[in-house]
Scaffold this active site. Structure first.
Site, PDB file in Angstrom:
ATOM      1  N   LEU A  75      39.583 183.171  91.285  1.00 52.21           N
ATOM      2  CA  LEU A  75      39.383 181.922  90.541  1.00 52.21           C
ATOM      3  C   LEU A  75      38.439 180.983  91.293  1.00 52.21           C
ATOM      4  CD1 LEU A  75      43.163 181.785  89.796  1.00 52.21           C
ATOM      5  CD2 LEU A  75      41.400 181.997  88.026  1.00 52.21           C
ATOM      6  N   PRO A  76      37.892 179.981  90.584  1.00 46.22           N
ATOM      7  CA  PRO A  76      36.867 179.147  91.235  1.00 46.22           C
ATOM      8  C   PRO A  76      37.368 178.329  92.434  1.00 46.22           C
ATOM      9  CG  PRO A  76      36.748 178.924  88.834  1.00 46.22           C
ATOM     10  CD  PRO A  76      38.003 179.696  89.140  1.00 46.22           C
ATOM     11  N   THR A 129      37.983 181.623  96.995  1.00 50.83           N
ATOM     12  CA  THR A 129      37.750 180.848  98.223  1.00 50.83           C
ATOM     13  C   THR A 129      38.341 179.460  98.001  1.00 50.83           C
ATOM     14  OG1 THR A 129      35.675 182.012  98.584  1.00 50.83           O
ATOM     15  CG2 THR A 129      36.017 179.994  99.833  1.00 50.83           C
ATOM     16  N   LYS A 185      31.433 173.437  96.854  1.00 45.74           N
ATOM     17  CA  LYS A 185      32.883 173.425  97.095  1.00 45.74           C
ATOM     18  C   LYS A 185      33.223 174.036  98.463  1.00 45.74           C
ATOM     19  CE  LYS A 185      34.819 176.996  95.706  1.00 45.74           C
ATOM     20  NZ  LYS A 185      35.307 178.312  96.067  1.00 45.74           N
ATOM     21  N   LYS A 194      36.331 182.802 105.951  1.00 46.57           N
ATOM     22  CA  LYS A 194      35.401 182.710 104.813  1.00 46.57           C
ATOM     23  C   LYS A 194      34.631 181.377 104.826  1.00 46.57           C
ATOM     24  CE  LYS A 194      33.534 183.093 100.745  1.00 46.57           C
ATOM     25  NZ  LYS A 194      32.398 183.944 100.493  1.00 46.57           N
TER      26      LYS A 194
HETATM   27  P1  NAD Z   1      33.243 182.431  88.091  1.00 51.51           P
HETATM   28  O1  NAD Z   1      33.284 181.023  87.690  1.00 51.51           O
HETATM   29  O2  NAD Z   1      32.142 183.316  87.628  1.00 51.51           O
HETATM   30  O3  NAD Z   1      34.632 183.168  87.684  1.00 51.51           O
HETATM   31  C1  NAD Z   1      35.875 182.514  87.725  1.00 51.51           C
HETATM   32  C2  NAD Z   1      36.671 182.958  86.521  1.00 51.51           C
HETATM   33  O4  NAD Z   1      37.934 182.293  86.550  1.00 51.51           O
HETATM   34  C3  NAD Z   1      35.996 182.592  85.177  1.00 51.51           C
HETATM   35  O5  NAD Z   1      35.922 183.728  84.367  1.00 51.51           O
HETATM   36  C4  NAD Z   1      36.918 181.533  84.607  1.00 51.51           C
HETATM   37  O6  NAD Z   1      36.959 181.547  83.189  1.00 51.51           O
HETATM   38  C5  NAD Z   1      38.242 181.930  85.211  1.00 51.51           C
HETATM   39  N1  NAD Z   1      39.228 180.860  85.242  1.00 51.51           N
HETATM   40  C6  NAD Z   1      39.051 179.565  85.567  1.00 51.51           C
HETATM   41  N2  NAD Z   1      40.233 178.896  85.458  1.00 51.51           N
HETATM   42  C7  NAD Z   1      41.155 179.809  85.063  1.00 51.51           C
HETATM   43  C8  NAD Z   1      42.543 179.728  84.782  1.00 51.51           C
HETATM   44  N3  NAD Z   1      43.219 178.578  84.884  1.00 51.51           N
HETATM   45  N4  NAD Z   1      43.168 180.851  84.378  1.00 51.51           N
HETATM   46  C9  NAD Z   1      42.490 182.027  84.259  1.00 51.51           C
HETATM   47  N5  NAD Z   1      41.176 182.157  84.503  1.00 51.51           N
HETATM   48  C10 NAD Z   1      40.518 181.052  84.909  1.00 51.51           C
HETATM   49  O7  NAD Z   1      33.314 182.429  89.686  1.00 51.51           O
HETATM   50  P2  NAD Z   1      32.930 183.607  90.690  1.00 51.51           P
HETATM   51  O8  NAD Z   1      31.504 183.492  91.045  1.00 51.51           O
HETATM   52  O9  NAD Z   1      33.475 184.886  90.158  1.00 51.51           O
HETATM   53  O10 NAD Z   1      33.759 183.142  91.983  1.00 51.51           O
HETATM   54  C11 NAD Z   1      35.158 183.270  92.059  1.00 51.51           C
HETATM   55  C12 NAD Z   1      35.589 182.923  93.478  1.00 51.51           C
HETATM   56  O11 NAD Z   1      34.940 183.821  94.399  1.00 51.51           O
HETATM   57  C13 NAD Z   1      35.214 181.506  93.903  1.00 51.51           C
HETATM   58  O12 NAD Z   1      36.243 180.956  94.681  1.00 51.51           O
HETATM   59  C14 NAD Z   1      33.950 181.716  94.726  1.00 51.51           C
HETATM   60  O13 NAD Z   1      33.776 180.685  95.684  1.00 51.51           O
HETATM   61  C15 NAD Z   1      34.224 183.064  95.354  1.00 51.51           C
HETATM   62  N6  NAD Z   1      33.035 183.860  95.716  1.00 51.51           N
HETATM   63  C16 NAD Z   1      31.993 184.001  94.835  1.00 51.51           C
HETATM   64  C17 NAD Z   1      30.889 184.769  95.197  1.00 51.51           C
HETATM   65  C18 NAD Z   1      29.701 184.954  94.276  1.00 51.51           C
HETATM   66  O14 NAD Z   1      28.668 185.469  94.716  1.00 51.51           O
HETATM   67  N7  NAD Z   1      29.809 184.584  92.993  1.00 51.51           N
HETATM   68  C19 NAD Z   1      30.851 185.408  96.442  1.00 51.51           C
HETATM   69  C20 NAD Z   1      31.934 185.275  97.284  1.00 51.51           C
HETATM   70  C21 NAD Z   1      33.028 184.496  96.912  1.00 51.51           C
END
Ligand code: NAD
Length: 329
Positions: A98-99, A129, A279, A204
């Site tokens: 999740l975000p 994260t 964030k 992280k």
């Molecule tokens: P994203 O926004 O693409 O995906 C998050 C998902 O969570 C979305 O599909 C959203 O609809 C869902 N969501 C939000 N609130 C929700 C809830 N209450 N119930 C159910 N689903 C819910 O984000 P991401 O890029 O996949 O990143 C996710 C995590 O991974 C973050 O914490 C980010 O910091 C970390 N991260 C991302 C990357 C990257 O390259 N994108 C790399 C490493 C770590």
């Protein structure tokens, strides 16, 4: 037939050990006898991670607030749930991606959250994260329910998620780590036990502070070189052969066209949003304040990504720092 799930009584009682015949993406067919796994949050990262579990033959129950993201996973063979509680009611191994901290708190402790239906012995793996203190609070509550929790944030980006070569930084007990690793091995290449709950997040946060800084540095250097008349691909190649080499220059170069198949060559779509990087840098700054650590570069990087977010770059990949620097600084 995109997917045939041999059980299909979703109402009420899904067997936790099911036999699945899955035809994944029209290319590979396999039989598997694996316990069903829950996956919550199937966005840029979670979508790929969930698909990798499906490819390995794990039946998957998925929940996301985005119906569009859920529909994509359904096409790949996942069973859909209507809330986190429904997931917890049916499975005993659950991954969340999740975000931010607030989303994790809602999914775990909300009215229809995971803890409202948690079964004893459930293993929660949170790969978001978030603030290490929130991970510790979730772990405490999980323990009260007789369940286990690890924080397992990832490094590597969307292509590493797609290719199942992520690095997982895991915080939790030895037993929880051993159990979690059985699943994480299908989604990543390096699975590192950092210590107790919260230490995965600590690692992280430090990694991403360095990444955030290095992406801005790479953007500055590429922009300067291009303005001096250098060819962008040649300059990136020199960085890769020289001491300026880093992940941001070599694997995820921010200049469009230098490397194909990454966000900078796709109008900065997909990837790791600038708002998410902001964030992470805020988490790093909070940690630095709490430990009285000096982080001048991290602090400046936080400012720059905040400015970018305020100026409309929030949804774009964080490598759009190049566009921002080229135009604004
Ligand atoms: P994203 O926004 O693409 O995906 C998050 C998902 O969570 C979305 O599909 C959203 O609809 C869902 N969501 C939000 N609130 C929700 C809830 N209450 N119930 C159910 N689903 C819910 O984000 P991401 O890029 O996949 O990143 C996710 C995590 O991974 C973050 O914490 C980010 O910091 C970390 N991260 C991302 C990357 C990257 O390259 N994108 C790399 C490493 C770590």
């Amino acid at each position: 037939m995109a997917a045939f799930v041999k059980l299909c009584t979703i109402s009420g009682t899904i067997s936790r050990h099911v036999t699945v015949m899955r035809k994944f993406s029209g290319t590979a067919s396999r039989w598997a006898d694996q316990p069903m796994v829950g996956f919550i949050g199937v966005g840029n990262m979670g979508g790929h991670m969930a698909r990798n579990l499906l490819k390995k033959g794990y039946p998957l129950m998925v929940y996301d607030v985005s119906q569009q993201h859920m529909d994509t996973l359904k096409k790949d063979g996942a069973v859909l749930a209507s809330s986190p509680a429904e997931v917890a009611d049916h499975v005993t191994r659950i991954v969340t991606m999740l975000p931010e901290s607030a989303h994790v708190q809602e999914v775990y402790t909300g009215k229809n959250g995971l803890f409202s239906k948690v079964k004893k012995q459930t293993l929660f793996i949170d790969s978001s994260t978030i603030d290490p203190a929130v991970s510790q609070a979730m772990a405490e509550e999980a323990t009260e329910h007789g369940a286990m929790y690890v924080d397992a944030p990832v490094s590597g980006g969307v292509n590493a998620a797609r290719d199942a070569v992520l690095t997982f930084m895991v915080g939790g007990t030895d037993k929880a780590f051993t159990d979690a690793k059985l699943l994480l091995d299908w989604m990543g290449k390096n699975i590192v036990h950092c210590g107790p709950v919260g230490t995965g997040q600590a690692a992280k946060i430090c990694n991403n502070m360095l990444l955030g800084i290095s992406m801005i540095g790479t953007s500055e250097a590429m922009n300067l070189g291009i303005k001096l008349g250098l060819d962008s691909k040649m300059l990136a190649k020199i960085f890769s052969m020289g001491s300026g080499r880093c992940w941001s220059s070599e694997v995820y170069n921010p200049v469009p066209g230098v490397i194909e198949g990454i966000p900078s060559s796709n109008d900065y779509k997909g990837g790791f949003g600038t708002a998410l990087m902001t964030k992470d840098l805020k988490l790093a700054q909070n940690a630095a304040i709490a430990t009285q650590s000096s982080t001048p570069m991290g602090s400046l990087a936080h400012q720059i990504y905040r400015m970018m977010t305020n100026q409309g770059f929030g949804e774009k990949d964080f490598s759009s720092a190049y566009q921002f620097i080229k135009a604004k600084l």
